[in-house]
Design an enzyme around this catalytic site. Structure first.
Site, mmCIF file in Angstrom:
data_model
loop_
_atom_site.group_PDB
_atom_site.id
_atom_site.type_symbol
_atom_site.label_atom_id
_atom_site.label_comp_id
_atom_site.label_asym_id
_atom_site.label_seq_id
_atom_site.Cartn_x
_atom_site.Cartn_y
_atom_site.Cartn_z
ATOM 1 N N GLY A 130 0.837 -1.189 0.000
ATOM 2 C CA GLY A 130 0.000 0.000 0.000
ATOM 3 C C GLY A 130 0.867 1.231 0.000
ATOM 4 N N GLY A 133 3.988 0.868 2.443
ATOM 5 C CA GLY A 133 5.027 -0.129 2.259
ATOM 6 C C GLY A 133 4.452 -1.466 1.850
ATOM 7 N N GLN A 134 5.166 -2.494 2.245
ATOM 8 C CA GLN A 134 4.789 -3.833 1.812
ATOM 9 C C GLN A 134 4.369 -4.657 3.035
ATOM 10 O OE1 GLN A 134 8.259 -5.055 -0.981
ATOM 11 N NE2 GLN A 134 9.081 -3.599 0.471
ATOM 12 N N VAL A 135 3.478 -5.577 2.790
ATOM 13 C CA VAL A 135 3.074 -6.459 3.871
ATOM 14 C C VAL A 135 3.452 -7.880 3.480
ATOM 15 C CG1 VAL A 135 1.185 -7.259 5.335
ATOM 16 C CG2 VAL A 135 1.165 -4.917 4.453
ATOM 17 N N LYS A 150 4.348 -5.611 8.201
ATOM 18 C CA LYS A 150 4.299 -4.449 7.306
ATOM 19 C C LYS A 150 5.662 -3.769 7.356
ATOM 20 C CE LYS A 150 1.052 -0.543 6.740
ATOM 21 N NZ LYS A 150 -0.286 -0.128 7.216
ATOM 22 N N ASP A 248 -9.835 5.914 6.732
ATOM 23 C CA ASP A 248 -9.668 5.227 5.443
ATOM 24 C C ASP A 248 -10.419 3.900 5.437
ATOM 25 O OD1 ASP A 248 -8.862 4.912 2.847
ATOM 26 O OD2 ASP A 248 -6.862 4.167 3.341
HETATM 27 N N1 LIG Z 1 -2.697 -8.479 9.035
HETATM 28 C C1 LIG Z 1 -2.740 -8.736 7.734
HETATM 29 N N2 LIG Z 1 -2.936 -9.992 7.291
HETATM 30 C C2 LIG Z 1 -2.989 -10.264 5.963
HETATM 31 N N3 LIG Z 1 -2.858 -9.328 5.008
HETATM 32 C C3 LIG Z 1 -2.656 -8.064 5.388
HETATM 33 C C4 LIG Z 1 -2.583 -7.695 6.756
HETATM 34 N N4 LIG Z 1 -2.382 -6.366 6.830
HETATM 35 C C5 LIG Z 1 -2.333 -5.933 5.560
HETATM 36 N N5 LIG Z 1 -2.493 -6.936 4.692
HETATM 37 C C6 LIG Z 1 -2.507 -6.833 3.226
HETATM 38 O O1 LIG Z 1 -1.631 -5.806 2.823
HETATM 39 C C7 LIG Z 1 -2.356 -4.776 2.154
HETATM 40 C C8 LIG Z 1 -1.761 -3.449 2.507
HETATM 41 O O2 LIG Z 1 -1.889 -3.248 3.902
HETATM 42 P P1 LIG Z 1 -2.243 -1.833 4.511
HETATM 43 O O3 LIG Z 1 -3.572 -1.379 3.998
HETATM 44 O O4 LIG Z 1 -2.098 -1.878 5.985
HETATM 45 O O5 LIG Z 1 -1.074 -0.969 3.856
HETATM 46 P P2 LIG Z 1 -1.039 0.562 3.631
HETATM 47 O O6 LIG Z 1 0.260 0.848 3.028
HETATM 48 O O7 LIG Z 1 -1.349 1.248 4.917
HETATM 49 O O8 LIG Z 1 -2.229 0.781 2.615
HETATM 50 P P3 LIG Z 1 -2.974 2.141 2.230
HETATM 51 O O9 LIG Z 1 -2.398 2.536 0.927
HETATM 52 O O10 LIG Z 1 -4.422 1.735 2.121
HETATM 53 O O11 LIG Z 1 -2.750 3.117 3.305
HETATM 54 C C9 LIG Z 1 -3.791 -4.951 2.598
HETATM 55 O O12 LIG Z 1 -4.712 -4.494 1.650
HETATM 56 C C10 LIG Z 1 -3.902 -6.448 2.801
HETATM 57 O O13 LIG Z 1 -4.192 -7.091 1.585
#
Ligand SMILES: Nc1ncnc2c1ncn2[C@@H]1O[C@H](COP(=O)(O)OP(=O)(O)OP(=O)(O)O)[C@@H](O)[C@H]1O
Length: 946
Positions: A130, A133-135, A150, A248
């Site tokens: 997202g 970063g990466q998860v 993350k 969000d």
């Molecule tokens: N606890 C988790 N278990 C499994 N998959 C997860 C988990 N947390 C996040 N993910 C996967 O990773 C993706 C990105 O996570 P997250 O939304 O927290 O990132 P972000 O960088 O904050 O995204 P955004 O651009 O929405 O702010 C999620 O859409 C989901 O598919």
């Protein structure tokens, strides 16, 4: 029994048979049976020889096979080529550890190490990525658990905001929801590795967007919508108690948690969250889910999450976003049309952006233009397309219409029913749909002051399952009163608001990101004014020990910052860097600085200006500053979804995905496929109408449905535009006619056999989902489809035996889905895919994250939770660079079709309660999935600060 002994037995049997003229069963292969017949004979156990398939023998034991062939063969894992999960995987920053997007280059089996605790997180797969970063899916050997880590981008702004996520989530987990009953993801650990903040969460499954996508963008069954609504409301209620705004909320940020039964959902991504009293950023929320007050630039509260929640509920039912605005103008236009009203004058009067969307017509115009419902009562009138163009010197971007009916009531009431529903079930569902309409009305309410709170909404008959007899009138809640505060918050990783958390800033081991390891040493003071105190609101949802602190806590400075500092051994610090005064800096003065790549360190601490708590890198800078999509954006994953890209307030490269998406209409090989119409030329396109014979639904009764009830339009055709013209008055009339005299007029809704005009129409997912493209579909190789399918199949069924036998190993892999058709060129003609919450995941007994969490917070050496779920790694199943956002562990099995009770009664106190009578709610019989859409593309752009 090994194969050798088996064959020797067979040989013995043959010899016995050949050597003896008189056949004696005791001597040959019948010996074991014979011994049963002869009680005195020596007992022999019966055995079955199971030969492992050749493929398994050749692959799983390949190293052994090689050794047999060549004793000199020496294998070492280190010799394996690196399997990169990050794209691009060229190291150009941070001593070569980071790519050009400041993402740590992840590869399979790379270890992320918490240097404090020495805990190692072995990366196995990519779960998603997202803005921040990466998860990655990681294995922790110590605890034999998978979890999600993350890995935040190596940029100060992301780092800072990620600390806010840690802080807010830790507070929510530990202080407000110690027993993990409120459907909020658990955080377990955080640390810095190679200058990247890493946050470890419980591992969850697919997100609700992916789930809908798996269902070919058909809505879920009402029972599931109810169940998920109730759960999400519990989370929202908790957040309201904690005065935290998620900012969000959207289907992508609600993940299934299949380790419990029935399936649970959890809210994730607090990376944009803020305190209610620190709503300093106006550019927030993903566009489809953006509330009117945010859109208009008005002050906002936790009520904006309730708006988003309403949009999500509608989308779960419809399978498509309720307000898929291609621009903010389009978004507002849709709201006004669909809801038949507009924001109240007192908001329009004070909102910053009113003039972008409205003209002041004054009281004199009330009588003159009195045809519309709002024109008589408002001194503001929404701009027409032409007026907008004249004012802004550009044409408004208008998206296509996806519903044949442009008001909420008609959209919901006339949504296609599942095929073969009995008349009485159609009638029951029609009643529940009326409840849903009333429910949505309280959520997508223009006036945030009138919008229902989570507790009010949770008592609605749609959620409780009580009969819906008249419009719901929630009990009033005590309004929040403004409270002034001036508090200094050290947001440096080395300090912070740890007082109420009981964490001494100097307790070794509790401060996970020691100052020296912090890559982005940054401190700021936070001016904290104008907060709101919750004064004895009766609405608290929180039933845990932390409840009392939520009452009026923001009027009490000692409780004010009951948040956990994510890091900080060195106490409070106040620094200004590079001569930039950060005291009292307004959000508008904070901007990302251009970060020159290739400095070997990723970023310089001096190159940025800090953010305050409650700010998001994605929230405070105009999008124009971050308009470049990362070069590293893996084209394979398609552009952002409309809900993700430009619609979000992210400055970090969240681009105008709406336009991309709008240009990516794809036919899915529908028979009789509709004509393509570009948005600019067809603002009133009305979608399609399914052939009556093909508006198939599975056979479950209304509440006996599956998680995914499939409103099949296997033979859709385009609807003419004759029904397109729906204006304010039309919308209004429908509203009033369906709710006369304060009572809903129950109308028997037509089913598929008696189609209302223009109903039964659903758009092609390719129409609105930017991720669908023929090119991308072609890239789906069959093996991947098989993997995907088996993932799906694996997730949905977990028999009780499997649960008891493998309590800690998570999802058991069941038999495959039948009728898999890997070709994506054909629209599925089957009806339904199902989801069996009662049949997935590990038993709740294994799910004790909280125990682990408490240890985590108190003692780093025991920080790992007990994961009930450890879905098998997809290692080796996917092409490189393939992100798997929310890869589902949703499984399907035909043998569990169950009918449901006609109404579900949910007890809000039992968060995971199943539909009444315990019937399975996630199943649809004899409707295997013929094929499955690609699921592993993210809806996001790959972004970077430029
Ligand atoms: N606890 C988790 N278990 C499994 N998959 C997860 C988990 N947390 C996040 N993910 C996967 O990773 C993706 C990105 O996570 P997250 O939304 O927290 O990132 P972000 O960088 O904050 O995204 P955004 O651009 O929405 O702010 C999620 O859409 C989901 O598919």
């Amino acid at each position: 029994m090994d194969e050798g002994s088996s064959s020797s037995k067979e040989q013995a049997a043959e010899e016995a048979l050949s050597s003896s003229s008189s056949w004696r069963p005791s001597q040959g292969v019948f010996g074991p049976y014979f011994s049963v017949l002869q009680p005195n004979a020596k007992p022999q156990s019966l055995r079955v020889v199971v030969r492992r398939p050749l493929v398994a023998r050749l692959t799983k034991d390949i190293v052994e096979t090689y050794r047999i062939c060549n004793p000199q063969f020496n294998y070492s894992e280190e010799l394996n080529p690196k399997r990169f999960l990050t794209s691009p995987s060229v190291g150009v920053l941070n001593d070569g550890f980071d790519n050009a997007n400041s993402d740590l280059i992840l590869s399979v089996n790379l270890e992320l190490v918490n240097l404090d605790t020495k805990r190692r997180y072995v990366i196995k797969d990519m779960l998603g990525h997202g803005t921040f970063g990466q998860v990655a899916k990681c294995w922790v050997e110590e605890t034999h658990r998978f979890l999600a880590v993350k890995v935040i981008k190596n940029q100060p702004a992301y780092y800072q905001q990620a600390l806010v996520e840690v802080s807010i989530l830790t507070t929510l987990n530990k202080k407000f929801d110690p027993d993990d009953k409120h459907h909020i993801v658990r955080i377990y650990d955080y640390f810095v590795y190679r200058r990247h903040l890493c946050i470890a969460f419980e591992l969850l499954d697919t997100n609700l967007y992916e789930l809908i996508k798996l269902n070919h963008f058909r809505g879920l069954s009402l029972s599931i919508v109810q169940l998920f609504s109730k759960q999400i409301l519990r989370g929202l209620a908790l957040m309201k108690d904690a005065a935290i705004i998620h900012c969000d909320l959207k289907p992508e940020n609600i993940l299934l948690c299949t380790s419990v039964k029935p399936a649970e959902v959890k809210i994730i991504d607090f990376g944009s969250a803020c305190m209610e009293d620190r709503t300093v950023y106006s550019y927030i929320q993903s566009r489809y889910y953006r509330s009117p007050e945010v859109l208009l630039g008005y002050q906002y509260t936790t009520a904006i999450d309730m708006w988003s929640f309403g949009c999500i509920v509608a989308e779960l039912f419809l399978g498509l976003p309720l307000f898929p605005g291609a621009s903010e103008f389009d978004l507002l236009r849709r709201m006004i049309k669909i809801l038949g009203g507009q924001p109240p004058d007192h908001i329009l009067k004070d909102a910053k952006n009113t003039s972008k969307f409205f003209k002041f017509v004054g009281s004199i115009n009330h009588e003159e233009c009195g045809s519309g419902p709002m024109s008589r009562s408002s001194v503001y009138q929404a701009l027409t397309d032409e007026e907008y163009e004249a004012r802004e010197s550009k044409k408004p971007v208008i998206g296509k219409e996806y519903f044949n009916h442009m008001n909420l009531e008609a959209i919901v009431r006339k949504y296609p029913y599942r095929k073969n529903l009995a008349e009485e079930d159609i009638f029951k569902e029609s009643q529940i749909r009326l409840a849903l309409i009333d429910f949505l009305r309280g959520l997508v309410e223009f006036d945030p002051a009138k919008r229902w709170s989570p507790v009010q909404a949770s008592k609605h008959p749609f959620v409780t399952g009580e009969p819906f007899t008249c419009p719901y009138r929630p009990a009033p809640e005590t309004p929040r009163l403004p409270v002034s505060q001036n508090v200094k918050v050290d947001h440096h990783p080395a300090g912070g608001h740890w007082f109420a958390a009981g964490l001494s800033p100097n307790i070794p081991g509790r401060n996970r990101v020691p100052v020296q390891s912090s890559p982005h040493y940054q401190v700021m003071q936070y001016a904290h004014v104008g907060s709101y105190g919750s004064l004895g609101s009766h609405s608290s949802y929180h039933d845990g020990a932390g409840l009392s602190s939520s009452y009026g806590s923001y009027g009490d400075s000692s409780n004010l910052h009951a948040f956990y500092s994510p890091a900080g051994p060195s106490g409070m610090h106040l620094y200004a860097q590079n001569g930039v005064s950060i005291l009292g800096s307004s959000p508008d003065t904070r901007r990302f600085k251009q970060l020159p790549p290739g400095n070997g360190l990723g970023v310089s601490p001096g190159n940025f200006v800090p953010m305050s708590l409650g700010t998001s890198p994605s929230q405070f800078t105009p999008p124009s500053m971050y308009s470049q999509i990362s070069a590293g954006s893996p084209g394979n994953y398609g552009p952002s979804s409309p809900s993700r890209g430009s619609c979000h307030g992210s400055p970090l490269g969240k681009m105008a995905a709406g336009s991309q998406y709008n240009n990516r209409r794809k036919g899915w090989g529908y028979p009789g496929s509709y004509q393509s119409q570009e948005i600019s030329s067809s603002p009133h396109w009305q979608g399609q109408v399914a052939d009556g014979n093909n508006s198939s639904q599975a056979n479950s009764p209304v509440f006996g449905g599956s998680l995914l009830h499939l409103h099949s339009n296997s033979n859709p055709r385009q609807q003419g535009s004759s029904s397109a013209s729906v204006g304010y008055s039309n919308a209004h009339n429908v509203t009033s006619s369906s709710m006369q005299g304060g009572h809903i007029q129950f109308q028997k809704t037509h089913g598929v056999h008696d189609k209302p005009e223009g109903s039964n129409s659903l758009p092609d997912p390719g129409d609105w989902d930017p991720n669908y493209s023929e090119e991308l579909l072609l890239q789906e190789d069959s093996s991947e489809m098989s993997n995907l399918t088996s993932e799906f199949a694996k997730g949905i069924h977990l028999g009780q035996a499997a649960v008891s036998q493998e309590p800690l190993t998570g999802v058991r892999r069941p038999s495959q889905i039948s009728n898999l058709n890997p070709s994506m060129s054909q629209r599925p003609t089957g009806q339904t895919q199902a989801f069996l919450p009662g049949e997935v995941g590990s038993p709740p007994s294994g799910h004790e994250p909280h125990a682990g969490f408490m240890h985590t917070m108190g003692n780093p050496s025991y920080l790992m939770p007990h994961f009930a779920q450890s879905s098998p790694s997809r290692l080796g199943q996917q092409p490189l660079y393939r992100f798997n956002q929310g890869r589902p562990a949703v499984h399907y099995n035909e043998s569990h079709a169950k009918a449901q009770s006609s109404h579900s009664t949910y007890n809000m106190d039992a968060p995971n309660s199943a539909p009444r009578n315990g019937a399975s709610w996630g199943r649809r019989g004899s409707n295997p999935i013929p094929n499955i859409p690609p699921t592993s593309r993210t809806r996001k752009d790959y972004k970077r600060v430029v």
